[in-house]
Write a protein that holds these residues in place. Structure first.
Motif, PDB file in Angstrom:
ATOM      1  N   LYS A   1      -2.450   7.883  13.505  1.00 40.22           N
ATOM      2  CA  LYS A   1      -3.791   7.757  12.937  1.00 40.22           C
ATOM      3  C   LYS A   1      -3.716   7.719  11.418  1.00 40.22           C
ATOM      4  CE  LYS A   1      -5.862   8.003  16.905  1.00 40.22           C
ATOM      5  NZ  LYS A   1      -6.423   6.816  17.484  1.00 40.22           N
ATOM      6  N   ALA A   2      -4.570   6.913  10.833  1.00 45.14           N
ATOM      7  CA  ALA A   2      -4.674   6.865   9.371  1.00 45.14           C
ATOM      8  C   ALA A   2      -5.572   8.005   8.917  1.00 45.14           C
ATOM      9  CB  ALA A   2      -5.257   5.529   8.936  1.00 45.14           C
ATOM     10  N   ASP A   3      -5.444   8.375   7.650  1.00 41.06           N
ATOM     11  CA  ASP A   3      -6.374   9.331   7.060  1.00 41.06           C
ATOM     12  C   ASP A   3      -7.304   8.574   6.114  1.00 41.06           C
ATOM     13  OD1 ASP A   3      -4.856   8.849   4.756  1.00 41.06           O
ATOM     14  OD2 ASP A   3      -3.856  10.785   4.808  1.00 41.06           O
ATOM     15  N   VAL A   4      -8.242   9.272   5.515  1.00 46.17           N
ATOM     16  CA  VAL A   4      -9.234   8.627   4.657  1.00 46.17           C
ATOM     17  C   VAL A   4      -8.569   7.939   3.468  1.00 46.17           C
ATOM     18  CG1 VAL A   4     -11.219   9.042   3.139  1.00 46.17           C
ATOM     19  CG2 VAL A   4     -11.097  10.161   5.374  1.00 46.17           C
ATOM     20  N   GLU A   5      -7.602   8.594   2.859  1.00 46.80           N
ATOM     21  CA  GLU A   5      -6.917   8.018   1.698  1.00 46.80           C
ATOM     22  C   GLU A   5      -6.267   6.682   2.056  1.00 46.80           C
ATOM     23  OE1 GLU A   5      -3.203   9.071  -1.286  1.00 46.80           O
ATOM     24  OE2 GLU A   5      -4.254  10.718  -0.297  1.00 46.80           O
ATOM     25  N   LEU A   6      -5.618   6.623   3.203  1.00 45.41           N
ATOM     26  CA  LEU A   6      -4.978   5.393   3.638  1.00 45.41           C
ATOM     27  C   LEU A   6      -6.016   4.324   3.998  1.00 45.41           C
ATOM     28  CD1 LEU A   6      -2.347   3.939   4.098  1.00 45.41           C
ATOM     29  CD2 LEU A   6      -2.239   4.961   6.378  1.00 45.41           C
TER      30      LEU A   6
ATOM     31  N   ILE B   1       0.808  -1.219   0.000  1.00 46.35           N
ATOM     32  CA  ILE B   1       0.000   0.000   0.000  1.00 46.35           C
ATOM     33  C   ILE B   1       0.846   1.275   0.000  1.00 46.35           C
ATOM     34  CG2 ILE B   1      -2.018  -1.105   1.030  1.00 46.35           C
ATOM     35  CD1 ILE B   1      -1.314   0.201   3.668  1.00 46.35           C
ATOM     36  N   GLY B   2       2.169   1.117   0.009  1.00 48.79           N
ATOM     37  CA  GLY B   2       3.054   2.266  -0.162  1.00 48.79           C
ATOM     38  C   GLY B   2       3.391   3.047   1.087  1.00 48.79           C
TER      39      GLY B   2
ATOM     40  N   GLU C   1      -9.042  -1.592  -0.063  1.00 49.81           N
ATOM     41  CA  GLU C   1      -8.770  -2.199  -1.358  1.00 49.81           C
ATOM     42  C   GLU C   1      -7.840  -3.399  -1.210  1.00 49.81           C
ATOM     43  OE1 GLU C   1      -6.538  -1.024  -5.508  1.00 49.81           O
ATOM     44  OE2 GLU C   1      -7.648   0.544  -4.456  1.00 49.81           O
ATOM     45  N   TYR C   2      -6.778  -3.229  -0.447  1.00 47.16           N
ATOM     46  CA  TYR C   2      -5.805  -4.308  -0.278  1.00 47.16           C
ATOM     47  C   TYR C   2      -6.417  -5.527   0.409  1.00 47.16           C
ATOM     48  CZ  TYR C   2      -1.606  -6.835   1.004  1.00 47.16           C
ATOM     49  OH  TYR C   2      -0.661  -7.817   1.154  1.00 47.16           O
ATOM     50  N   LEU C   3      -7.227  -5.292   1.425  1.00 42.08           N
ATOM     51  CA  LEU C   3      -7.822  -6.401   2.188  1.00 42.08           C
ATOM     52  C   LEU C   3      -9.146  -6.885   1.592  1.00 42.08           C
ATOM     53  CD1 LEU C   3      -6.979  -5.043   5.737  1.00 42.08           C
ATOM     54  CD2 LEU C   3      -6.001  -7.095   4.654  1.00 42.08           C
ATOM     55  N   LYS C   4      -9.564  -6.235   0.496  1.00 41.28           N
ATOM     56  CA  LYS C   4     -10.782  -6.627  -0.223  1.00 41.28           C
ATOM     57  C   LYS C   4     -12.033  -6.573   0.660  1.00 41.28           C
ATOM     58  CE  LYS C   4      -8.320  -9.484  -3.581  1.00 41.28           C
ATOM     59  NZ  LYS C   4      -6.969  -9.308  -3.181  1.00 41.28           N
ATOM     60  N   HIS C   5     -12.167  -5.450   1.347  1.00 36.53           N
ATOM     61  CA  HIS C   5     -13.341  -5.174   2.182  1.00 36.53           C
ATOM     62  C   HIS C   5     -14.000  -3.912   1.639  1.00 36.53           C
ATOM     63  CE1 HIS C   5     -13.038  -7.945   5.693  1.00 36.53           C
ATOM     64  NE2 HIS C   5     -11.821  -8.089   5.203  1.00 36.53           N
ATOM     65  N   PRO C   6     -15.270  -3.723   1.917  1.00 31.02           N
ATOM     66  CA  PRO C   6     -15.952  -2.516   1.419  1.00 31.02           C
ATOM     67  C   PRO C   6     -15.307  -1.242   1.969  1.00 31.02           C
ATOM     68  CG  PRO C   6     -17.535  -4.103   2.311  1.00 31.02           C
ATOM     69  CD  PRO C   6     -16.171  -4.605   2.667  1.00 31.02           C
ATOM     70  N   LYS C   7     -15.132  -0.265   1.083  1.00 26.20           N
ATOM     71  CA  LYS C   7     -14.507   0.991   1.515  1.00 26.20           C
ATOM     72  C   LYS C   7     -15.351   1.680   2.578  1.00 26.20           C
ATOM     73  CE  LYS C   7     -16.406   3.462  -2.415  1.00 26.20           C
ATOM     74  NZ  LYS C   7     -16.139   4.083  -3.681  1.00 26.20           N
ATOM     75  N   GLU C   8     -16.681   1.519   2.525  1.00 25.05           N
ATOM     76  CA  GLU C   8     -17.562   2.123   3.523  1.00 25.05           C
ATOM     77  C   GLU C   8     -17.263   1.589   4.922  1.00 25.05           C
ATOM     78  OE1 GLU C   8     -19.161   2.179  -0.471  1.00 25.05           O
ATOM     79  OE2 GLU C   8     -18.791   0.435   0.792  1.00 25.05           O
ATOM     80  N   PHE C   9     -16.920   0.315   4.992  1.00 23.14           N
ATOM     81  CA  PHE C   9     -16.578  -0.328   6.259  1.00 23.14           C
ATOM     82  C   PHE C   9     -15.372   0.360   6.888  1.00 23.14           C
ATOM     83  CE2 PHE C   9     -14.071  -3.790   8.303  1.00 23.14           C
ATOM     84  CZ  PHE C   9     -14.910  -4.063   9.358  1.00 23.14           C
ATOM     85  N   PHE C  10     -14.322   0.566   6.096  1.00 22.37           N
ATOM     86  CA  PHE C  10     -13.099   1.171   6.618  1.00 22.37           C
ATOM     87  C   PHE C  10     -13.291   2.647   6.954  1.00 22.37           C
ATOM     88  CE2 PHE C  10     -11.243  -2.732   5.504  1.00 22.37           C
ATOM     89  CZ  PHE C  10     -10.019  -2.804   6.138  1.00 22.37           C
ATOM     90  N   ILE C  11     -13.994   3.365   6.092  1.00 20.84           N
ATOM     91  CA  ILE C  11     -14.211   4.791   6.346  1.00 20.84           C
ATOM     92  C   ILE C  11     -15.054   4.980   7.603  1.00 20.84           C
ATOM     93  CG2 ILE C  11     -15.245   6.924   5.464  1.00 20.84           C
ATOM     94  CD1 ILE C  11     -12.632   6.029   4.060  1.00 20.84           C
ATOM     95  N   SER C  12     -16.115   4.189   7.757  1.00 18.06           N
ATOM     96  CA  SER C  12     -16.963   4.346   8.947  1.00 18.06           C
ATOM     97  C   SER C  12     -16.188   4.010  10.215  1.00 18.06           C
ATOM     98  CB  SER C  12     -18.236   3.505   8.838  1.00 18.06           C
ATOM     99  OG  SER C  12     -17.944   2.126   8.780  1.00 18.06           O
ATOM    100  N   ARG C  13     -15.353   2.975  10.182  1.00 25.73           N
ATOM    101  CA  ARG C  13     -14.543   2.630  11.351  1.00 25.73           C
ATOM    102  C   ARG C  13     -13.552   3.739  11.668  1.00 25.73           C
ATOM    103  NH1 ARG C  13     -17.672   0.350  13.704  1.00 25.73           N
ATOM    104  NH2 ARG C  13     -18.709  -1.268  12.576  1.00 25.73           N
ATOM    105  N   LEU C  14     -12.932   4.308  10.639  1.00 25.64           N
ATOM    106  CA  LEU C  14     -11.975   5.392  10.841  1.00 25.64           C
ATOM    107  C   LEU C  14     -12.656   6.593  11.487  1.00 25.64           C
ATOM    108  CD1 LEU C  14      -9.115   6.610  10.358  1.00 25.64           C
ATOM    109  CD2 LEU C  14      -9.994   7.417   8.163  1.00 25.64           C
TER     110      LEU C  14
END
Length: 104
Positions: A61-66, A45-46, A72-85
Motif C-alpha cells: 500500500k502507498a502512503d499519503v506522501e507517496l 519518484i524515488g 505530481e509526477y503524473l500531473k493530476h490533482p493531488k486531491e484525486f490521488f489522496i481521495s482514491r488512496l
C-alpha cells in the motif's frame, strides 16, 4: 480547472463501470496511458521498481506522501490521488465510502 474536473469525472465513470477502483490499478492505468515504464516512474519518484510493481499489484500500500509524488509526477490533482488512496483503504477495511476533497 476544467482539466481537473474532467479527470475526476473519468475516475467516477470508471468506478461506476468496473466497481471499486483500487489505488494500484489506477496508478498502473495512468502510467501505462502515458507510456511510462515502471523503471522510469519509480526512478523519478524515488522508489524501487519492485516497490512500484507491488503497489500496482496491490501487494503493498502507498502512503499519503507517496500518493502526492504520484500525483505530481503524473500531473493530476493531488486531491484525486489522496481521495482514491483513502477510499481504497476504507474499501479494504470493508467500508465502501466515497471521499471528496477540496483544494485549499
Amino acid at each position: 480547472m476544467s482539466i481537473s474536473k474532467n479527470k475526476l469525472s473519468a475516475a467516477q465513470a470508471i468506478s461506476e463501470i468496473t466497481g471499486h477502483l483500487y489505488f494500484g490499478d489506477m496508478v498502473k492505468s495512468l502510467r501505462m496511458c502515458e507510456n511510462i515504464s515502471q523503471a522510469e516512474m519509480a526512478r523519478s519518484i524515488g522508489i524501487s521498481r519492485q516497490y512500484l510493481c507491488n503497489i500496482e499489484s496491490g501487494e503493498r500500500k502507498a502512503d499519503v506522501e507517496l500518493a502526492l509524488k504520484f500525483a505530481e509526477y503524473l500531473k493530476h490533482p493531488k486531491e484525486f490521488f489522496i481521495s482514491r488512496l483513502l477510499e481504497d483503504q476504507l474499501y479494504t477495511a470493508g467500508l465502501d465510502y466515497t471521499i471528496t476533497l477540496k483544494a485549499s
